[in-house]
Design an enzyme around this catalytic site. Structure first.
Site, short mmCIF file in Angstrom:
data_model
loop_
_atom_site.label_atom_id
_atom_site.label_comp_id
_atom_site.label_asym_id
_atom_site.label_seq_id
_atom_site.Cartn_x
_atom_site.Cartn_y
_atom_site.Cartn_z
N ASP A 41 26.98 24.61 38.35
CA ASP A 41 25.68 24.09 37.97
C ASP A 41 25.89 22.66 37.50
O ASP A 41 26.78 22.39 36.68
CB ASP A 41 25.11 24.94 36.83
N ASP A 80 20.44 21.24 38.53
CA ASP A 80 19.41 21.67 37.60
C ASP A 80 18.27 20.65 37.49
O ASP A 80 18.52 19.46 37.26
CB ASP A 80 20.08 21.83 36.22
N GLU A 97 17.27 22.37 42.29
CA GLU A 97 16.15 23.09 41.69
C GLU A 97 14.94 22.16 41.68
O GLU A 97 15.05 21.02 41.20
CB GLU A 97 16.50 23.51 40.26
N HIS A 135 18.21 33.51 36.64
CA HIS A 135 18.27 33.68 35.19
C HIS A 135 17.02 33.16 34.49
O HIS A 135 16.93 33.23 33.27
CB HIS A 135 19.49 32.92 34.66
N ASP A 136 16.06 32.61 35.23
CA ASP A 136 14.87 32.01 34.62
C ASP A 136 13.61 32.86 34.74
O ASP A 136 12.53 32.41 34.32
CB ASP A 136 14.59 30.65 35.25
C1 GLC Z 1 16.57 24.86 34.60
C2 GLC Z 1 17.48 26.03 34.31
C3 GLC Z 1 17.03 26.68 33.05
C4 GLC Z 1 17.14 25.67 31.93
C5 GLC Z 1 16.37 24.40 32.26
C6 GLC Z 1 16.76 23.29 31.35
O1 GLC Z 1 15.28 25.25 34.88
O2 GLC Z 1 17.51 26.91 35.39
O3 GLC Z 1 17.74 27.83 32.74
O4 GLC Z 1 16.67 26.22 30.75
O5 GLC Z 1 16.62 23.94 33.56
O6 GLC Z 1 18.08 22.90 31.63
#
Ligand code: GLC
Length: 578
Positions: free
Chosen positions: A99, A201, A255, A330-331
């Site tokens: 990540d 991310d 993402e 995980h979100d």
């Molecule tokens: C992304 C991650 C998430 C995190 C956020 C801030 O959305 O997937 O888990 O809390 O970024 O880094």
């Protein structure tokens, strides 16, 4: 270096390290635990692992607040365990992607500590603003995790800093070339160590609109139209590609909240190198079939919304770019609880799997998804850990908050993976850092492994099947019964264009000798009642071969008139021979 696009044949498994498996008996998941479970991961027929952050971090956002980009946290086993993991994974042919979290750091990162004291060269590493003479905040942007402004006053520097996420996650100033150099150093460091790519991310947030203007007050996300897909985003991503990524045969996955296929093509087009900043995008439309933008604005699940999202991305990217496919990470809470049925856990778990595993793209499976893990229902809001959860609806009455958290919290996906029916679900011998879902005595890997009709064994079969079918890799996509709220039906077929793409593909050799004739028809029920399904026009029921069925006793063929009676949440994958 030649980019071989190896990821196009792959299936990835996502590990959220704290909750995967504890290998050293301290109650926290770690890399020793991952190494222990590599055989298991391999038994899923996947080709790689994406690790959520493993770096040292104070843990304000479970690792997404990084305090050192060049190390592995001690609690996960440090660099030594990581090297071992990498070697073991590669030995088995499993790729490893990391990540990359560079929209923000932890406030405990040395850069931030120096920046707040105006120590060069770190002074402008973050986004600082003076207090306005009228005492107002620098702008109206909201923090997605704090339930208020995205600006935090810093006593040391006597200025505000921007944090789109938690207070402890200050945003980096990517407009500063020195910061971009740091990002390149990070990329290079991990690639040189042997990792195979990055999941980036919230990378579409890194370029903020010039002058940081006010935004329309989108509830909870004001600012997003000013910092998402910002003015220099492509320039910066191209810079990372040109200077580092293009020198390695690696993969990048971005993402991207609020992205349409049209927008995505500006980042991941394969037709135009100027529009190929990254390889794949994590889109959010498939996550919004039971909510509006975020899980915290719930709506009734609509299969039509889900199907629309699937089909839109399948069709619009075909031949132009490559899809990333997923249903969990995980979100978000667990997908069986969101889109399926906890009552029909096994059945709906399989139907969801078939819904996405035969689409075109690179599928990702999130830890526990393959076990049919479901949401967690604690008795009090005080049991939640996640920063996004606990700051949500702070002023609502406990009962209302608890109901919302049960439905929306990411913590449901973060309970320890359930390996056995034994103590602490076999996750650890020590009391785990976080609660184990109470259903572990029934839902666990040991039981799933034993049962030939389990969700786990369906994932294994489906992944193996998908990898044997050039139709899945190259075929076109067509949807049937679009308006049905009960059935999701899609076809994969080869036409001239698909065959041309296959011939031109550098790695098509892998499928040499494999039949590309016939048409694949995937039928997934989302109904808790038996449903009658009619084979669409143009498919000859006499030529149907059942390649995979979620119900073992499913008749191998459709009735002569093309009618199939599906059990609740049944899924079938047919090959219709020409
Ligand atoms: C992304 C991650 C998430 C995190 C956020 C801030 O959305 O997937 O888990 O809390 O970024 O880094």
């Amino acid at each position: 270096m030649e980019q071989t696009q190896w990821y196009k044949d792959g299936v990835f498994y996502q590990i959220w390290p704290r909750s995967f498996k504890d290998g050293n008996g301290d109650g926290m998941g770690d890399l020793y635990g991952v190494i222990e479970k590599l055989d298991y991961i391999q038994s899923l027929h996947v080709d790689g692992i994406w690790f959520s952050p493993l770096y040292p971090s104070p843990g304000a956002d479970c690792g997404y607040d990084i305090s050192d980009y060049f190390d592995i946290a001690e609690e996960f086993g440090g660099m030594e365990a990581f090297r071992k993991l990498l070697e073991e994974a590669h030995r088995r042919g499993l790729r490893v992607i990391m990540d990359l979290v560079v929209n923000h750091t932890s406030d405990e990162h040395e850069w931030f500590q120096k920046s707040r004291q105006r120590i060069d060269p770190y002074t402008d590493y973050y986004i600082w603003r003076e207090k306005k003479p009228d005492g107002k905040l620098p702008n109206n942007w909201a923090s997605m995790f704090e339930g208020g402004t995205a600006w935090q006053w810093d006593e040391v520097r006597q200025e505000y800093y921007l944090h789109l996420f938690a207070i402890k996650q200050p945003d980096l100033n990517m407009d500063n070339p020195l910061v971009r150099e740091e990002v390149k150093k990070i990329l290079k460091f991990w690639l040189d160590l042997g990792v195979d790519g990055f999941r980036e991310d919230v990378i579409t947030f890194i370029s903020k609109a010039e002058g940081l203007p006010d935004d329309i007050p989108v509830p909870g996300a004001a600012g997003i139209l000013k910092y998402n897909h910002g003015p220099h985003i492509h320039e910066y991503l191209q810079e990372f590609r040109r200077d580092v990524l293009s020198h390695y045969d690696c993969m990048t996955l971005a993402e991207a909240p609020l992205v349409s296929p049209g927008k995505a093509l500006q980042y991941i087009s394969e037709k135009d190198p100027e529009k190929h900043d990254i390889d794949m995008m994590i889109q959010f439309q498939v996550m919004c079939a039971n909510c509006l933008f975020t899980d915290y604005v719930p709506m009734k699940f609509s299969l039509r919304r889900l199907k629309r999202a699937f089909s839109r991305w399948q069709k619009k990217l075909y031949g132009k770019a490559w899809n990333m496919l997923y249903l969990e990470n995980h979100d978000h809470p667990r997908v069986i609880s969101r889109y399926g049925s906890e009552k029909y856990r096994t059945e709906s778990g399989k139907s969801l799997a078939a819904s996405y595993l035969f689409q075109q793209g690179t599928p990702f499976v999130y830890q526990g998804q393959e076990l049919g893990m479901t949401n967690w229902y604690p008795k009090s809001t005080s049991m939640y850990e996640d920063v996004q959860t606990i700051n949500n609806h702070l002023n609502s009455p406990e009962k209302k908050r608890l109901k919302l958290y049960h439905r929306a919290s990411r913590d449901s996906a973060r309970t320890p993976v359930q390996w056995t029916s034994g103590k602490f679900a076999g996750f650890s011998e020590h009391e785990p850092w976080f609660y184990v879902n109470e259903n572990y005595t029934a839902v666990n890997a040991e039981a799933e492994d034993r049962d030939p009709d389990s969700v786990l064994n369906f994932y294994r079969e489906a992944i193996r099947l998908r990898k044997s079918l050039p139709l899945v890799r190259y075929g076109k996509y067509r949807e049937y019964y679009k308006h049905s709220q009960k059935l999701y039906v899609y076809e994969r077929y080869m036409d001239k264009e698909a065959k041309r793409i296959m011939q031109k593909s550098t790695d098509a050799g892998k499928y040499e000798g494999k039949d590309t004739s016939g048409r694949l028809l995937v039928v997934c029920s989302y109904s808790d009642l038996p449903e009658e399904f009619r084979v669409p026009k143009g498919f000859d029921p006499a030529k149907a071969e059942l390649l995979l069925g979620s119900e073992k006793e499913a008749a191998a063929q459709a009735a002569a008139d093309g009618t199939i009676l599906l059990k609740p949440y049944e899924a079938r994958v047919y090959l219709f021979h020409d």
